[in-house]
Write an enzyme that holds these catalytic residues in place. Structure first.
Site, PDB file in Angstrom:
ATOM      1  N   ASP A  38       0.833  -1.199   0.000  1.00 18.63           N
ATOM      2  CA  ASP A  38       0.000   0.000   0.000  1.00 18.63           C
ATOM      3  C   ASP A  38       0.876   1.261   0.000  1.00 18.63           C
ATOM      4  O   ASP A  38       1.800   1.383   0.808  1.00 18.63           O
ATOM      5  CB  ASP A  38      -0.903  -0.032   1.249  1.00 18.63           C
ATOM      6  CG  ASP A  38      -2.109   0.872   1.110  1.00 18.63           C
ATOM      7  OD1 ASP A  38      -1.938   2.037   0.723  1.00 18.63           O
ATOM      8  OD2 ASP A  38      -3.220   0.391   1.390  1.00 18.63           O
ATOM      9  N   LEU A  73      -7.261   6.445  -4.070  1.00 20.99           N
ATOM     10  CA  LEU A  73      -7.413   6.001  -2.676  1.00 20.99           C
ATOM     11  C   LEU A  73      -7.348   4.475  -2.601  1.00 20.99           C
ATOM     12  O   LEU A  73      -7.538   3.783  -3.598  1.00 20.99           O
ATOM     13  CB  LEU A  73      -8.768   6.463  -2.128  1.00 20.99           C
ATOM     14  CG  LEU A  73      -8.912   7.972  -1.938  1.00 20.99           C
ATOM     15  CD1 LEU A  73     -10.369   8.338  -1.657  1.00 20.99           C
ATOM     16  CD2 LEU A  73      -8.018   8.480  -0.809  1.00 20.99           C
ATOM     17  N   THR A  74      -7.132   3.970  -1.377  1.00 23.79           N
ATOM     18  CA  THR A  74      -6.860   2.550  -1.161  1.00 23.79           C
ATOM     19  C   THR A  74      -7.979   1.608  -1.611  1.00 23.79           C
ATOM     20  O   THR A  74      -7.745   0.699  -2.404  1.00 23.79           O
ATOM     21  CB  THR A  74      -6.573   2.326   0.338  1.00 23.79           C
ATOM     22  OG1 THR A  74      -5.392   3.065   0.648  1.00 23.79           O
ATOM     23  CG2 THR A  74      -6.337   0.860   0.662  1.00 23.79           C
ATOM     24  N   PHE A  75      -9.174   1.802  -1.086  1.00 22.11           N
ATOM     25  CA  PHE A  75     -10.232   0.835  -1.404  1.00 22.11           C
ATOM     26  C   PHE A  75     -10.661   0.915  -2.869  1.00 22.11           C
ATOM     27  O   PHE A  75     -10.760  -0.124  -3.535  1.00 22.11           O
ATOM     28  CB  PHE A  75     -11.411   0.982  -0.427  1.00 22.11           C
ATOM     29  CG  PHE A  75     -11.268   0.089   0.789  1.00 22.11           C
ATOM     30  CD1 PHE A  75     -10.074   0.006   1.477  1.00 22.11           C
ATOM     31  CD2 PHE A  75     -12.331  -0.685   1.233  1.00 22.11           C
ATOM     32  CE1 PHE A  75      -9.929  -0.831   2.583  1.00 22.11           C
ATOM     33  CE2 PHE A  75     -12.205  -1.528   2.339  1.00 22.11           C
ATOM     34  CZ  PHE A  75     -11.013  -1.599   3.005  1.00 22.11           C
ATOM     35  N   HIS A  78      -7.710  -0.795  -4.857  1.00 24.91           N
ATOM     36  CA  HIS A  78      -7.573  -2.252  -4.685  1.00 24.91           C
ATOM     37  C   HIS A  78      -8.696  -2.982  -5.431  1.00 24.91           C
ATOM     38  O   HIS A  78      -8.486  -4.053  -5.992  1.00 24.91           O
ATOM     39  CB  HIS A  78      -7.546  -2.637  -3.201  1.00 24.91           C
ATOM     40  CG  HIS A  78      -6.180  -2.540  -2.598  1.00 24.91           C
ATOM     41  ND1 HIS A  78      -5.702  -1.390  -2.033  1.00 24.91           N
ATOM     42  CD2 HIS A  78      -5.168  -3.449  -2.517  1.00 24.91           C
ATOM     43  CE1 HIS A  78      -4.456  -1.601  -1.611  1.00 24.91           C
ATOM     44  NE2 HIS A  78      -4.111  -2.838  -1.893  1.00 24.91           N
TER      45      HIS A  78
END
Ligand code: AMP
Ligand code: ZN
Ligand code: ZN
Length: 413
Positions: A38, A73-75, A78
């Site tokens: 991440d 952003l992360t979500f 991913h």
């Protein structure tokens, strides 16, 4: 096409080819291990703190990195990586969402992150792979704790940021040690330390270099374990990141309270981006205040977000949406510009075309051409690359396999 019709076509095609059952695909059963670090910005690889990753990149495929999907952003990213869809098309449009039918979604809300209704606008690769007969395993991945289209990975753990990195690696190696009938053909592994250090200390801080070294140490353990098992050259390994990191000096803040009356709007998310739902009766007032030119931020009605960002079509995107200039943060007041309670010295979520948002991409294994350089490519292309490697059908997606097949050995294309 319905699934039944698709199955009938597959059977007909197999019969026409002279086979009684659908043909075995030549690449189908080489395991694929997908590792996410991440917040590992593409250029971190050149800092000299990641010797294991460096030699993997030198021997295999490396390059200028991945362009994340917007918002970076992360979500959202991913899920773009494992569905091949832009956030607007897979439904995880932000790390924080508020929707009348489902309520509130945040990363720390265990009930929400494991509720399949947030995720089922798209199908992640582990669901498709499992339906196609592969076993799947996730050592953390956003979405992997939810039942999506009625399925979960065969092996998975609830996200635990405190789980040690050696333990995560050893667990993955144990999955690869299972007898063939139980052994997963698709496995994920996730590390958060580089992102956390980038937020708390900034991308250029020595603590971020230390986090790079910490994750590299875990990768060295993974590679040694694969080599001991004779798997290093028999397994396809992709190591990537979801986004990069930009420095956000404390003076660079935009306070929404100075622009709008907080009692007249619901602020759904803040940070590099902000989603705002005006309270009933206050639509014109809130829009008028936000849509006028701002020094370090631009706001749009969702329908007017520039087309290159591929964002704003999903019902989950709030009606008013703001994007900060790279390095600036949108907040309501001093207290909210925090990450797990500490001031933010680095952030992501910004314009995905900005070089600071660019993410790591490295690959190695029998399908990948050794010593190959790739220019920057969009992260939605990783999904069709992976479905090709696994020999499974790709769900409708925004990626382009042709753009990435050059990194594969001719025999693996
Ligand atoms: P961000 O806030 O965008 O920087 O996201 C990074 C954070 O996401 C990590 O520090 C973790 O706390 C969190 N995270 C990562 N994966 C998961 C997961 N599967 N479930 C819940 N939270 C997660
Ligand atoms: Zn992230
Ligand atoms: Zn982050």
């Amino acid at each position: 096409m319905s699934n039944l019709l698709r199955l009938a076509c597959l059977c007909l095609a197999a019969l026409a080819a002279g086979c009684a059952t659908p043909a075995a695909r030549p690449l189908a059963r080489t395991p694929l291990l997908l590792v996410s670090i991440d917040g590992f910005r593409a250029d971190y690889l050149d800092r000299g703190y990641s010797p294991a990753l460096r030699s993997l990149a030198t021997e295999g495929v490396q390059g200028a990195g991945l362009q994340p999907s917007f918002p970076s952003l992360t979500f959202p990213n991913h899920y773009s990586l494992v569905t091949g869809r832009y956030p607007d098309h897979h439904g995880i449009v932000d790390n924080a969402m508020s929707v009348p039918a489902l309520g509130r979604f945040t990363l720390g809300n265990r009930a929400a992150v494991s509720d399949g209704r947030w995720w089922d606008q798209a199908e992640p690769i582990w669901v498709t792979a499992q339906r196609d007969g592969l076993k799947t395993a996730t050592m953390f991945w956003p979405g992997s704790e939810a039942s999506i289209h009625g399925r979960r990975p065969d092996y998975w753990l609830p996200y635990d940021g405190d789980m040690g990195y050696d333990a995560r690696v050893d667990h993955v190696l144990q999955w690869l040690d299972l007898p063939p009938a139980q052994r997963p053909g698709f496995v994920t592994l996730y590390f958060e330390a580089v992102d956390s250090a980038g937020h708390y200390e900034g991308p250029d801080a020595p603590q971020t270099d230390a986090a790079i070294a910490q994750v590299d140490h875990a990768l060295a353990r993974l590679i040694a374990g694969l080599k001991r098992r004779g798997l290093y050259d028999r397994l396809n390994l992709i190591v990537l990141a979801d986004h990069g990191m930009a420095a956000t000096p404390p003076a660079q803040r935009i306070f929404l309270d100075d622009l709008i009356d907080p009692a007249h709007a619901q602020v759904v998310s803040t940070g590099a981006i902000a989603g705002i739902i005006p309270a009933p009766g206050h639509e014109a007032e809130i829009a008028g205040a936000l849509l006028k030119p701002q020094p370090h931020m631009q706001c749009w009605r969702k329908a007017d977000i520039p087309a290159r960002l591929h964002y704003g079509g999903n019902a989950r995107v709030p009606p008013l949406f703001c994007l900060a200039q790279v390095g600036w943060l949108i907040t309501h007041n001093q207290a909210t510009a925090l990450h797990h309670g500490k001031p933010l010295r680095g952030e992501h979520g910004f314009d995905n075309a900005d070089p600071t948002m660019r993410a790591l991409f490295v690959a190695h294994g029998p399908a990948f051409r050794p010593r190959t350089w790739m220019p920057v490519f969009p992260n939605v292309d990783v999904y069709p690359l992976m479905t090709h490697l696994l020999g499974i059908p790709a769900q409708p997606n925004d990626g382009d396999y042709r753009a990435v097949e050059g990194m594969l050995e001719p025999a693996a294309r």
